[in-house]
Design a protein around this motif. Structure first.
Motif, short mmCIF file in Angstrom:
data_model
loop_
_atom_site.label_atom_id
_atom_site.label_comp_id
_atom_site.label_asym_id
_atom_site.label_seq_id
_atom_site.Cartn_x
_atom_site.Cartn_y
_atom_site.Cartn_z
N PRO A 123 0.81 -1.23 0.00
CA PRO A 123 0.00 0.00 0.00
C PRO A 123 0.85 1.28 0.00
O PRO A 123 0.47 2.27 -0.63
CB PRO A 123 -0.81 -0.11 1.31
CG PRO A 123 -0.82 -1.57 1.63
CD PRO A 123 0.52 -2.07 1.17
N LEU A 124 2.00 1.25 0.72
CA LEU A 124 2.87 2.43 0.73
C LEU A 124 3.33 2.77 -0.68
O LEU A 124 3.28 3.93 -1.11
CB LEU A 124 4.08 2.15 1.62
CG LEU A 124 5.14 3.26 1.69
CD1 LEU A 124 4.61 4.49 2.41
CD2 LEU A 124 6.41 2.76 2.38
N THR A 125 3.75 1.75 -1.42
CA THR A 125 4.19 1.95 -2.81
C THR A 125 3.04 2.46 -3.67
O THR A 125 3.22 3.38 -4.48
CB THR A 125 4.72 0.63 -3.39
OG1 THR A 125 5.78 0.14 -2.56
CG2 THR A 125 5.24 0.83 -4.80
N GLY A 126 1.85 1.87 -3.49
CA GLY A 126 0.68 2.30 -4.25
C GLY A 126 0.35 3.76 -4.00
O GLY A 126 0.08 4.53 -4.94
N GLY A 127 0.37 4.18 -2.73
CA GLY A 127 0.07 5.57 -2.39
C GLY A 127 1.09 6.54 -2.96
O GLY A 127 0.73 7.62 -3.47
N ILE A 128 2.38 6.17 -2.90
CA ILE A 128 3.43 7.03 -3.44
C ILE A 128 3.29 7.17 -4.96
O ILE A 128 3.44 8.27 -5.52
CB ILE A 128 4.82 6.48 -3.06
CG1 ILE A 128 5.06 6.67 -1.56
CG2 ILE A 128 5.93 7.15 -3.88
CD1 ILE A 128 6.33 6.03 -1.04
N LEU A 129 2.97 6.07 -5.63
CA LEU A 129 2.78 6.12 -7.09
C LEU A 129 1.61 7.01 -7.48
O LEU A 129 1.67 7.73 -8.48
CB LEU A 129 2.59 4.71 -7.65
CG LEU A 129 3.83 3.80 -7.64
CD1 LEU A 129 3.47 2.40 -8.12
CD2 LEU A 129 4.94 4.40 -8.52
N VAL A 130 0.54 6.99 -6.68
CA VAL A 130 -0.61 7.87 -6.94
C VAL A 130 -0.19 9.32 -6.79
O VAL A 130 -0.54 10.17 -7.63
CB VAL A 130 -1.78 7.56 -5.97
CG1 VAL A 130 -2.87 8.63 -6.08
CG2 VAL A 130 -2.37 6.20 -6.27
N GLY A 131 0.57 9.62 -5.73
CA GLY A 131 1.04 10.99 -5.53
C GLY A 131 1.91 11.47 -6.68
O GLY A 131 1.75 12.61 -7.17
N ILE A 132 2.81 10.61 -7.15
CA ILE A 132 3.67 10.96 -8.29
C ILE A 132 2.83 11.15 -9.55
O ILE A 132 3.03 12.11 -10.31
CB ILE A 132 4.74 9.87 -8.51
CG1 ILE A 132 5.70 9.83 -7.32
CG2 ILE A 132 5.50 10.12 -9.81
CD1 ILE A 132 6.67 8.66 -7.35
N GLY A 133 1.86 10.25 -9.75
CA GLY A 133 1.01 10.33 -10.93
C GLY A 133 0.18 11.60 -11.00
O GLY A 133 -0.08 12.12 -12.10
N PHE A 134 -0.24 12.12 -9.86
CA PHE A 134 -1.06 13.34 -9.83
C PHE A 134 -0.21 14.60 -9.58
O PHE A 134 -0.77 15.68 -9.35
CB PHE A 134 -2.15 13.22 -8.77
CG PHE A 134 -3.35 12.44 -9.22
CD1 PHE A 134 -4.44 13.09 -9.80
CD2 PHE A 134 -3.39 11.06 -9.10
CE1 PHE A 134 -5.54 12.38 -10.23
CE2 PHE A 134 -4.49 10.33 -9.52
CZ PHE A 134 -5.58 10.99 -10.09
N GLY A 135 1.10 14.45 -9.61
CA GLY A 135 1.98 15.61 -9.54
C GLY A 135 2.07 16.27 -8.17
O GLY A 135 2.33 17.48 -8.09
N LEU A 136 1.87 15.52 -7.10
CA LEU A 136 1.99 16.09 -5.76
C LEU A 136 3.45 16.31 -5.41
O LEU A 136 4.33 15.62 -5.94
CB LEU A 136 1.35 15.15 -4.72
CG LEU A 136 -0.13 14.79 -4.90
CD1 LEU A 136 -0.60 13.93 -3.74
CD2 LEU A 136 -0.99 16.05 -5.01
N ASP A 137 3.71 17.26 -4.51
CA ASP A 137 5.09 17.47 -4.09
C ASP A 137 5.54 16.32 -3.18
O ASP A 137 4.75 15.46 -2.82
CB ASP A 137 5.26 18.82 -3.39
CG ASP A 137 4.37 18.97 -2.16
OD1 ASP A 137 4.23 17.99 -1.41
OD2 ASP A 137 3.82 20.06 -1.95
#
Length: 401
Positions: free
Chosen positions: A96-110
């Motif tokens: 889940p940690l990896t999944g959440g980080i990938l979502v953040g990267i995909g949506f351009g979060l800092d």
């Protein structure tokens, strides 16, 4: 609105909706959380989260964890965190940690918002986990042992990462980051040493033939049954306070403190009295407040991106269920037990909200992401018992026939 009036409205509504859901063979906690959503800012806006309600909710968490710890066996939980159980614990956190980080990267979060999104997705709330398992009367099952062990591991890992982030100096050199990691790590080691030391001390006392249940009975005769209950609370509070002082959530220490108190330390009649007292206070009053408060934290109005919300929810649900199911199957558990672990791990609740609120208060995330994380915590906690009831309980019931 006065605090007493607020509490009465919250408790009555939560208990009524809880009973409605119980009549339809669903866990009462769904109705209790829904009561908070209805009464809170999202719909009727009659009750808002306040520091006073938050304090009562935290006390409810303490008693929920105390009650669960008394019902579970310390050795079985520790054994679940060793050997094969590590597989589920690691998968339940890292996937889940990896999944959440990938979502953040995909949506351009800092970077900071991406890390906190990953952390909140990786959480499995210990109080919610034990409450759901209690509602299904499964605290002595394989599902409970591995789910609770994984929840503890996930929460400690997430809080350790949080401790590192909060201790980072403004100049984030490699040396400074290494120092922050070391600082958080020795605190965790201290907590583990305390728990293990008390466990070994109890084991030595029993090995020397000292009957702890007789000592507790003499204590009752000397100071009364209520005083024994008070001493029990004090012992667990000490563990929780040490845990909080070291930078971890007090729930972690309180759970281990309660877990160390074996029911064999009491005469059967005394333990039954203790159990009835705890269930009356917790189930009848404080637990509904806790779950309703989770619903109050939710604010639909500030969420402006449907797709972001949908992706966060989908990733958080799928990664947790997949991690539990895959981990269970890898260590040889049955399909029903593996699926059950996956569903139970999906409940985030209070621990995820703790991390989200700390991140929001410290300025790492804004109100928009905070509300998305609250929504994720509320939704995953609400659907967890529903999914467990529909897809796991029938298989478990057929297995016991």
């Amino acid at each position: 609105m006065p605090l007493l009036t607020t509490l009465l409205i919250l408790i009555v509504t939560a208990r009524l909706l809880g009973q409605v859901f119980s009549r339809f063979n669903q866990p009462a906690i769904i109705g209790e959380m829904l009561a908070g959503v209805i009464l809170g800012p999202s719909i009727l806006n009659l009750i808002a989260p306040t520091p006073a309600l938050s304090g009562i909710s935290e006390f409810a968490v303490f008693l929920i964890v105390l009650s669960a710890g008394l019902e579970m066996n310390f050795k079985e939980v520790i054994d679940s965190m060793r050997g094969k159980g590590v597989v589920i614990a690691l998968l339940g956190f890292l996937l889940p940690l990896t999944g959440g980080i990938l979502v953040g990267i995909g949506f351009g979060l800092d970077v900071s918002r991406t890390i906190f999104l990953g952390l909140c997705v990786s959480i499995t709330a210990l109080p919610v986990t034990v409450s759901i398992l209690q509602s299904f009367k499964l605290l002595d099952s394989n599902i409970a042992r591995y789910s609770v062990a994984t929840a503890i591991f996930n929460d400690i890992a997430a809080l350790l990462v949080l401790g590192v982030i909060l201790n980072l100096p403004e100049q984030k050199s490699y040396q400074a980051v290494g120092g922050a990691i070391f600082h958080a790590s020795w605190k965790l080691i201290l907590l583990i040493v305390l728990i293990v030391s008390v466990s070994l001390l109890i084991k030595k006392v029993i090995e020397k033939g000292i009957s702890i249940d007789q000592w507790s009975e003499k204590l009752v005769e000397l100071i009364g049954n209520e005083a024994l209950f008070g001493l029990l609370l004090l012992l667990v509070l000490i563990f929780g306070s040490v845990s909080a002082a070291l930078g971890f959530h007090f729930v972690i220490g309180a759970f281990f403190g309660a877990l160390l108190i074996d029911r064999k330390f009491f005469l059967p009649a005394r333990y039954k009295e203790l159990e009835l007292t705890l269930s009356s206070i917790t189930g009848g009053f404080l637990a509904p407040v806790f779950f309703a408060y989770l619903g109050l934290e939710f604010k639909m109005q500030v969420i402006d991106s449907f797709w972001f919300v949908a992706v966060v929810l989908a990733v958080s649900i799928v990664t947790k269920i997949l991690a539990g199911w895959l981990g269970g199957r890898l260590i040889g558990l049955s399909k029903s037990d593996s699926l059950g672990i996956g569903f139970i791990l999906n409940g985030r609740g209070v621990m995820e909200l703790v991390i989200a609120s700390i991140a929001y208060d410290r300025g790492f995330i804004g109100q928009d992401l905070f509300s998305v994380l609250v929504l994720m915590g509320v939704v995953t906690t609400m659907i967890t018992p529903l999914m467990f009831r529909k897809w796991v309980m029938p298989q478990l019931e057929n297995r016991t026939r």
